[in-house]
Design an enzyme around this catalytic site. Structure first.
Site, PDB file in Angstrom:
ATOM      1  N   ASP A 274      -4.435   1.036  -9.532  1.00 40.24           N
ATOM      2  CA  ASP A 274      -5.879   0.784  -9.626  1.00 40.24           C
ATOM      3  C   ASP A 274      -6.300   0.527 -11.064  1.00 40.24           C
ATOM      4  OD1 ASP A 274      -5.651   1.423  -7.007  1.00 40.24           O
ATOM      5  OD2 ASP A 274      -6.740   3.322  -7.127  1.00 40.24           O
TER       6      ASP A 274
ATOM      7  N   TYR B 123      -3.668  12.420   0.480  1.00 37.92           N
ATOM      8  CA  TYR B 123      -2.985  11.540  -0.478  1.00 37.92           C
ATOM      9  C   TYR B 123      -1.868  12.307  -1.183  1.00 37.92           C
ATOM     10  CZ  TYR B 123      -2.280   8.073  -4.141  1.00 37.92           C
ATOM     11  OH  TYR B 123      -1.725   7.144  -4.986  1.00 37.92           O
TER      12      TYR B 123
ATOM     13  N   GLY C 109     -16.388   5.569  -3.079  1.00 37.76           N
ATOM     14  CA  GLY C 109     -15.527   6.208  -2.072  1.00 37.76           C
ATOM     15  C   GLY C 109     -15.109   5.252  -0.971  1.00 37.76           C
ATOM     16  N   ALA C 110     -15.106   3.948  -1.259  1.00 36.95           N
ATOM     17  CA  ALA C 110     -14.784   2.963  -0.223  1.00 36.95           C
ATOM     18  C   ALA C 110     -13.411   2.341  -0.437  1.00 36.95           C
ATOM     19  CB  ALA C 110     -15.849   1.872  -0.196  1.00 36.95           C
ATOM     20  N   GLY C 111     -12.635   2.919  -1.354  1.00 43.59           N
ATOM     21  CA  GLY C 111     -11.288   2.402  -1.581  1.00 43.59           C
ATOM     22  C   GLY C 111     -11.273   1.139  -2.424  1.00 43.59           C
TER      23      GLY C 111
ATOM     24  N   SER D 119     -26.547   7.963 -15.162  1.00 45.38           N
ATOM     25  CA  SER D 119     -26.156   6.860 -14.284  1.00 45.38           C
ATOM     26  C   SER D 119     -27.357   6.413 -13.471  1.00 45.38           C
ATOM     27  CB  SER D 119     -25.044   7.353 -13.356  1.00 45.38           C
ATOM     28  OG  SER D 119     -24.959   6.516 -12.229  1.00 45.38           O
TER      29      SER D 119
ATOM     30  N   GLU E   3       0.824  -1.213   0.000  1.00 47.79           N
ATOM     31  CA  GLU E   3       0.000   0.000   0.000  1.00 47.79           C
ATOM     32  C   GLU E   3       0.854   1.256   0.000  1.00 47.79           C
ATOM     33  OE1 GLU E   3      -3.001   0.086  -1.245  1.00 47.79           O
ATOM     34  OE2 GLU E   3      -3.657  -1.312   0.297  1.00 47.79           O
TER      35      GLU E   3
HETATM   36  C1  GLA Z   1      -5.235   4.787  -4.217  1.00 44.02           C
HETATM   37  C2  GLA Z   1      -4.475   5.193  -5.474  1.00 44.02           C
HETATM   38  C3  GLA Z   1      -3.467   4.116  -5.875  1.00 44.02           C
HETATM   39  C4  GLA Z   1      -2.584   3.703  -4.692  1.00 44.02           C
HETATM   40  C5  GLA Z   1      -3.426   3.437  -3.447  1.00 44.02           C
HETATM   41  C6  GLA Z   1      -2.588   3.229  -2.217  1.00 44.02           C
HETATM   42  O1  GLA Z   1      -6.034   3.676  -4.465  1.00 44.02           O
HETATM   43  O2  GLA Z   1      -5.357   5.431  -6.541  1.00 44.02           O
HETATM   44  O3  GLA Z   1      -2.696   4.575  -6.952  1.00 44.02           O
HETATM   45  O4  GLA Z   1      -1.602   4.644  -4.449  1.00 44.02           O
HETATM   46  O5  GLA Z   1      -4.339   4.495  -3.167  1.00 44.02           O
HETATM   47  O6  GLA Z   1      -1.823   2.073  -2.332  1.00 44.02           O
END
Ligand code: GLA
Length: 383
Positions: A170, A220, A120-122, A66, A32
Site C-alpha cells: 500500500d 489479517y 476503511g474501504a480497502g 481534519s 492479494e
Molecule cells: C492490506 C495490507 C497490504 C496487503 C493487502 C492484501 O491492504 O495493508 O499490505 O497485504 O491488505 O493484499
C-alpha cells in the site's frame, strides 16, 4: 479544492503561511495477500486521495486537525510518541515518531488534513495519510530521504506504531503511483516496473460494499501467522524465505509437509495467486484483457474459498459482475472482509451497470453499495 482548504486552515490556525501536499489512495489489480509473502503484486494509485496543509508554529506543539473527523489533537513536542486510542492522527504522529528516529527533531506544526478516499474501504486511506505526511515533511524540511526509504519508514509506522503486520504494497503504491500506469512490484527484492494499464474499451469500476470491516485487523494478523506457519513447515525440506519462493509446481512436491488443513489452504492460495500475477502481467503487456479478467475472477474465487477473506457482500458484487455481459473481470481488492471490489467494465455501460448492480446488491444485502469509475492517478506531490 486547494482554495477551500486554505480558508479552513486560516480559520483554524489564523495563519496563511502553509504549503499544500497531496497523496493518492490505491487499488490492487491482482496479487492479494501476496506482499507479506514476498511475491508479485500489481497495484495502482487512484485519483482519490488525501490533502495536507502544513505550517510551522512557534508554540512547540503538534496540532492535528481534519476536515473529515471531529477529533483534533494538540501534542507538545517530545523525543518519542506513543499511539493513543484509535484516532486518525495516530498515523501522522507515527510518521513523525519514525522520522525523529532518523535524527531529525520536529518543530511545532499546524497540520490540516482532508481526504476523499472512503475510510476503511480497502483503498488505503491509512497508507495515503502516512505517505503524505512523510513526503510532505521530507520535502518541507529538506530531509533528503529517498522515496523508497520513506515507503519503508511508513510500513514501520503501520507495523510497529499502529500494530498491523501488513506488507509494503500500500505504501509503495501510494508513493510510486503514476497516472495511467500499474506497478508490478516484487515485494521481496522491492524492484518494480511501471506498465501501461492499457484498459482500452474498458474502465476500472470500484464498488464499495459499505460494510464496516470490524474483523479486518485481527483476521489479517491471523492470516500472516498462518503463512509463517506454512513456511516453517516447508523449511523442513527446502530452504525458502517466503511462500512465493515456490511456484505451484514446486509447491506440489513439498506441500505434504503442511499438516494443518487450514494452513494448507492459505498457502495454496498464496502460491497460485503469485503465479496468476505473473500471468496477468504478461496478459496486460499483450493487451489481452479477456485473459486478465479471467485471472481476476480466479483470484477472487481463491480469496473466497482458500484464503477466506471475502464475505457475502463482496461475493454478491463479484457474482453479479460474472452474470453481467459487459464486465470481463472482477474481484475483491485489498485486505478483504468488506471494503471494495473492482471490475473491468465496458465503457459506455457505467449507468446501466450501476443501476442493475445497485438493485441486485440492495435486494441481497439490505443496504446500498457505492459505485465509482476511477482513473489511475498520480503519486504524491506538492501543489
Ligand atoms: C492490506 C495490507 C497490504 C496487503 C493487502 C492484501 O491492504 O495493508 O499490505 O497485504 O491488505 O493484499
Amino acid at each position: 479544492m486547494k482554495n477551500q482548504l486554505q480558508e479552513i486552515f486560516q480559520q483554524k490556525y489564523q495563519s496563511t503561511h502553509e504549503t499544500t501536499y497531496f497523496a493518492p489512495g490505491r487499488v490492487n489489480l491482482i496479487g492479494e495477500h501476496i506482499d507479506y509473502n514476498g511475491g508479485l503484486v500489481m497495484p495502482c494509485a487512484i485519483n482519490a486521495g488525501t490533502w495536507l496543509l502544513l505550517a510551522p508554529n512557534n508554540d512547540s506543539i503538534l496540532r492535528f486537525s481534519s476536515v473529515n473527523f471531529e477529533e483534533n489533537a494538540e501534542i507538545p513536542l517530545q523525543a518519542t510518541y506513543q499511539k493513543t486510542g484509535k484516532e486518525w492522527y495516530n498515523y501522522p504522529l507515527g510518521v513523525i515518531n519514525e522520522l525523529q528516529k532518523e535524527d531529525w527533531q520536529c518543530t511545532g506544526l499546524d497540520l490540516l488534513y482532508y481526504g476523499n478516499i472512503p475510510i476503511g474501504a480497502g483503498l488505503s486511506s491509512s497508507a495515503s495519510i502516512e505517505v503524505l505526511t512523510a513526503y510532505a515533511l521530507n520535502d518541507f524540511f529538506k530531509l533528503e530521504i529517498d522515496k523508497l526509504s520513506l515507503v519503508k519508514l511508513c510500513k514501520r509506522v503501520e507495523n510497529d506504531f499502529i500494530g498491523l503486520n501488513s506488507g509494503i504494497m500500500d505504501q509503495f503504491a501510494v508513493a510510486f503511483g503514476e497516472e495511467g500506469k500499474a506497478i508490478v512490484l516484487n515485494c521481496d527484492t522491492l524492484k518494480h516496473k511501471m506498465v501501461d494499464s492499457r484498459l482500452g474499451d474498458y474502465s476500472l469500476a470500484i464498488i464499495n460494499t459499505n460494510k464496516h470491516r470490524t474483523l479486518a485487523d485481527s483476521k489479517y494478523n491471523e492470516r500472516v501467522e498462518e503463512c509463517q506457519q506454512a513456511v516453517a513447515d516447508l523449511r523442513q525440506e527446502i530452504n525458502i524465505n517466503y511462500l512465493c519462493d515456490l511456484n505451484a509446481e514446486k509447491f506440489s512436491l513439498h506441500n505434504h509437509l503442511i499438516k494443518d488443513e487450514t494452513v494448507l489452504k492459505r498457502a495454496t492460495h498464496v502460491v497460485k495467486e503469485n503465479d496468476r500475477v505473473h500471468a496477468a502481467s504478461k496478459a496486460l503487456n499483450e493487451g489481452n484483457l479477456i485473459e486478465f479478467g479471467r485471472l481476476m475472477y480466479a483470484s477472487h474465487q481463491s480469496l473466497r474459498e482458500l484464503y477466506e477473506v471475502s464475505g457475502k457482500e463482496l461475493d454478491t458484487i463479484v457474482d453479479f459482475c460474472a452474470s453481467y455481459p459487459n464486465v470481463i473481470g472482477a474481484r475483491m481488492t485489498g485486505a478483504g472482509f468488506g471494503g471494495c471490489a473492482i471490475a473491468l467494465l465496458k465503457k459506455g455501460f457505467e449507468e446501466d451497470f450501476a443501476k442493475h448492480l445497485s438493485e441486485a446488491y440492495f435486494n441481497e444485502i439490505g443496504y446500498h453499495a457505492t459505485i465509482y469509475v476511477q482513473e489511475i492517478g498520480d503519486g504524491p506531490k506538492r501543489l
